[in-house]
Motif scaffolding. Structure first.
Motif, mmCIF file in Angstrom:
data_model
loop_
_atom_site.group_PDB
_atom_site.id
_atom_site.type_symbol
_atom_site.label_atom_id
_atom_site.label_comp_id
_atom_site.label_asym_id
_atom_site.label_seq_id
_atom_site.Cartn_x
_atom_site.Cartn_y
_atom_site.Cartn_z
ATOM 1 N N THR A 74 0.890 -0.388 -0.283
ATOM 2 C CA THR A 74 -0.031 -0.033 0.544
ATOM 3 C C THR A 74 0.765 1.110 -0.307
ATOM 4 O OG1 THR A 74 -1.450 -1.500 1.470
ATOM 5 C CG2 THR A 74 -1.937 1.338 0.907
ATOM 6 N N LEU A 75 2.117 0.915 0.896
ATOM 7 C CA LEU A 75 2.881 2.493 0.689
ATOM 8 C C LEU A 75 3.437 2.124 -0.899
ATOM 9 C CD1 LEU A 75 4.273 1.666 4.024
ATOM 10 C CD2 LEU A 75 2.852 3.487 3.391
ATOM 11 N N GLY A 76 4.120 1.096 -0.948
ATOM 12 C CA GLY A 76 4.697 1.562 -2.006
ATOM 13 C C GLY A 76 5.913 0.399 -3.131
ATOM 14 N N ASN A 77 5.982 -0.312 -1.412
ATOM 15 C CA ASN A 77 6.948 -1.312 -2.314
ATOM 16 C C ASN A 77 5.948 -2.438 -2.034
ATOM 17 O OD1 ASN A 77 9.804 -2.848 -2.135
ATOM 18 N ND2 ASN A 77 9.893 -2.904 -0.219
ATOM 19 N N ARG A 78 6.280 -2.483 -3.883
ATOM 20 C CA ARG A 78 5.654 -4.093 -4.295
ATOM 21 C C ARG A 78 6.358 -4.983 -4.846
ATOM 22 N NH1 ARG A 78 0.453 -1.159 -6.335
ATOM 23 N NH2 ARG A 78 0.090 -1.107 -4.412
ATOM 24 N N LEU A 131 -4.217 -9.555 -0.701
ATOM 25 C CA LEU A 131 -3.043 -9.119 -1.809
ATOM 26 C C LEU A 131 -2.692 -8.744 -3.236
ATOM 27 C CD1 LEU A 131 -0.707 -11.336 0.666
ATOM 28 C CD2 LEU A 131 -0.020 -8.808 0.690
ATOM 29 N N ARG A 132 -3.652 -9.586 -3.700
ATOM 30 C CA ARG A 132 -3.200 -9.587 -5.246
ATOM 31 C C ARG A 132 -4.880 -8.660 -5.531
ATOM 32 N NH1 ARG A 132 -0.643 -10.767 -9.194
ATOM 33 N NH2 ARG A 132 -1.152 -13.538 -8.401
ATOM 34 N N ALA A 133 -5.542 -8.153 -4.858
ATOM 35 C CA ALA A 133 -6.516 -6.950 -4.824
ATOM 36 C C ALA A 133 -5.793 -5.413 -4.868
ATOM 37 C CB ALA A 133 -7.819 -6.909 -3.748
ATOM 38 N N GLU A 134 -4.724 -5.478 -3.724
ATOM 39 C CA GLU A 134 -3.902 -4.390 -3.355
ATOM 40 C C GLU A 134 -3.118 -3.962 -5.060
ATOM 41 O OE1 GLU A 134 -3.991 -1.941 -1.361
ATOM 42 O OE2 GLU A 134 -2.493 -1.337 -2.450
ATOM 43 N N LEU A 135 -1.713 -4.894 -4.692
ATOM 44 C CA LEU A 135 -1.184 -4.642 -5.671
ATOM 45 C C LEU A 135 -1.706 -4.139 -7.619
ATOM 46 C CD1 LEU A 135 1.113 -8.249 -6.331
ATOM 47 C CD2 LEU A 135 2.200 -6.243 -5.302
ATOM 48 N N GLU A 136 -3.326 -4.731 -7.405
ATOM 49 C CA GLU A 136 -3.814 -4.120 -9.017
ATOM 50 C C GLU A 136 -4.528 -2.297 -8.662
ATOM 51 O OE1 GLU A 136 -6.176 -7.327 -9.857
ATOM 52 O OE2 GLU A 136 -4.539 -8.865 -10.335
ATOM 53 N N ARG A 137 -4.162 -1.635 -7.365
ATOM 54 C CA ARG A 137 -4.118 -0.193 -7.622
ATOM 55 C C ARG A 137 -2.819 0.433 -7.240
ATOM 56 N NH1 ARG A 137 -7.441 -0.471 -1.802
ATOM 57 N NH2 ARG A 137 -7.906 1.569 -2.543
ATOM 58 N N PRO A 138 -3.295 1.541 -7.345
ATOM 59 C CA PRO A 138 -2.487 2.498 -7.155
ATOM 60 C C PRO A 138 -1.778 2.860 -5.814
ATOM 61 C CG PRO A 138 -3.523 3.127 -8.286
ATOM 62 C CD PRO A 138 -4.654 1.720 -8.182
ATOM 63 N N HIS A 179 5.029 9.007 -17.755
ATOM 64 C CA HIS A 179 5.450 8.229 -17.680
ATOM 65 C C HIS A 179 5.242 7.129 -16.303
ATOM 66 C CE1 HIS A 179 9.512 10.176 -17.118
ATOM 67 N NE2 HIS A 179 9.614 8.153 -16.514
ATOM 68 N N VAL A 180 5.359 7.953 -15.770
ATOM 69 C CA VAL A 180 5.336 7.741 -13.679
ATOM 70 C C VAL A 180 4.047 8.085 -12.982
ATOM 71 C CG1 VAL A 180 5.469 8.764 -11.621
ATOM 72 C CG2 VAL A 180 7.230 8.308 -13.037
ATOM 73 N N VAL A 181 2.333 8.983 -13.848
ATOM 74 C CA VAL A 181 1.427 8.638 -13.843
ATOM 75 C C VAL A 181 0.391 7.353 -14.513
ATOM 76 C CG1 VAL A 181 1.921 10.858 -12.283
ATOM 77 C CG2 VAL A 181 1.505 10.841 -14.885
ATOM 78 N N THR A 182 1.242 6.945 -15.898
ATOM 79 C CA THR A 182 0.728 6.293 -16.152
ATOM 80 C C THR A 182 1.491 4.859 -15.961
ATOM 81 O OG1 THR A 182 2.348 6.714 -18.450
ATOM 82 C CG2 THR A 182 -0.365 8.121 -17.960
ATOM 83 N N ARG A 183 1.971 4.761 -15.277
ATOM 84 C CA ARG A 183 2.227 3.804 -15.125
ATOM 85 C C ARG A 183 2.137 2.596 -15.134
ATOM 86 N NH1 ARG A 183 5.248 1.165 -10.928
ATOM 87 N NH2 ARG A 183 3.922 0.872 -8.642
ATOM 88 N N ASP A 184 2.117 1.055 -14.972
ATOM 89 C CA ASP A 184 1.750 0.081 -14.758
ATOM 90 C C ASP A 184 2.033 -0.365 -13.043
ATOM 91 O OD1 ASP A 184 0.958 -2.525 -14.283
ATOM 92 O OD2 ASP A 184 2.323 -3.445 -15.384
ATOM 93 N N VAL A 185 0.868 -0.301 -12.233
ATOM 94 C CA VAL A 185 0.747 -0.363 -11.300
ATOM 95 C C VAL A 185 1.656 -1.565 -9.946
ATOM 96 C CG1 VAL A 185 -0.017 2.168 -10.828
ATOM 97 C CG2 VAL A 185 -1.869 -0.233 -10.013
ATOM 98 N N THR A 186 1.558 -2.839 -10.659
ATOM 99 C CA THR A 186 1.546 -4.051 -10.176
ATOM 100 C C THR A 186 2.788 -4.269 -10.668
ATOM 101 O OG1 THR A 186 1.534 -4.985 -12.633
ATOM 102 C CG2 THR A 186 -0.932 -4.750 -11.532
#
Ligand code: HEM
Length: 261
Positions: A118-122, A138-145, A165-172
């Motif tokens: 959630t913080l961003g280390n994923r 856990l999977r649901a979280e990986l798919e959210r920004p 490119h940062v704001v449109t990145r693949d968040v997974t």
């Protein structure tokens, strides 16, 4: 007076106290389990606030996000304080029941991973495959920004030149620190009055990152105290593996941009 025991019934205290199931008669083992459970609950408290902060950023309400983050920091301080109680256990008392842990290790804490995600280390590699099935959040979280993804999207919407490119990145996938983002934070810190909400947000984020790193550093000290150079129950080489983990920083550019100021 009401029948029964409203305090016990309201918060299910009887169920709570029935939970710990030590394998030995050692009061130290019971305390080890109790402290591990207390920490799990505090990971969840921090997670709740981080999730709130992220929701407020989606609404472009950075002040409300800051308030949630400052509450998270309080819970993080409590988490760090828990190591004091862990250190009350002498090493010989720990070793007397350590074998009962088998391969159990904090690396398998899904609440800790959920918080990190959630913080961003994923990254999918940070969790055992079977845990994705057992703990679908856990999977649901990986798919959210992540929180940091939402921070950067919010900065972009305010007109700061956050790279597209940062704001449109693949968040997974794991976030890669970015020079353009570092420049944005440096701009904010060079002009605090002009970018006050972003500056305050950055300061709160840094505090969350700082407390997270303090938790890791204190954990490492406890591990050296209890294990010296022994291997971890989770299969790593113990303290030296944790030393590497200690190098990680949440919101990396908020740390690296300081060289440019
Ligand atoms: C005597 C107390 C403890 C010792 C000796 C200890 C030891 C270790 C070791 C050696 C590792 C590295 C992985 C492995 O091989 O197992 C580890 C990881 C970890 N431990 Fe502990 N631990 C202790 C208490 C705790 C407690 C109470 C918690 C919180 C519930 C905790 C949470 C974690 C987490 C989350 C990791 C993974 C860190 C990461 O991947 O970033 N540990 N621990």
């Amino acid at each position: 007076m009401t029948a029964g025991n409203p305090y016990v019934d309201y918060a299910r205290m009887d169920a709570l106290h029935a939970l710990p199931a030590p394998a030995t008669e050692s009061p130290f083992e019971l305390q080890f389990i109790l402290l591990s459970q207390v920490k799990e609950l505090l990971f969840r408290m921090v997670h709740l606030e981080v999730d709130q902060a992220r929701a407020r950023l989606r609404e472009d309400r950075p002040e409300a996000a800051c308030r949630a983050l400052s509450r998270a920091v309080r819970h993080q301080r409590t988490l760090i304080g828990c190591w004091e109680s862990m250190n009350a256990m002498p090493v010989d008392e720990f070793l007397a029941f350590r074998d009962e842990l088998g391969e159990a290790s904090g690396t398998q804490s899904y609440m800790y991973r959920l918080l990190e995600f959630t913080l961003g280390n994923r990254g999918a590699a940070m969790v055992r495959h079977s845990d994705f099935t057992r703990f679908p959040q856990l999977r649901a979280e990986l798919e959210r920004p992540s929180l940091y993804d939402e921070v950067l999207r919010h900065l972009y919407r305010t007109g700061l030149p956050t790279p597209e490119h940062v704001v449109t990145r693949d968040v997974t996938v794991p976030y890669e620190p970015d020079k353009g983002v570092e420049d944005v934070w440096a701009t904010v810190y060079r002009n605090p009055d002009k970018y006050r909400p972003a500056y305050d947000l950055a300061e709160q984020l840094l505090e969350v990152a700082y407390q997270f790193s303090r938790w890791r550093a204190t954990h490492l000290l406890v591990v050296e105290r209890m294990l010296g150079g022994k291997r971890g129950s989770g299969g790593t080489d113990g303290a030296s593996w944790l030393r590497k983990i200690n190098e990680h920083r949440f919101f990396a550019e908020l740390w690296t941009m300081r060289s440019a100021l």
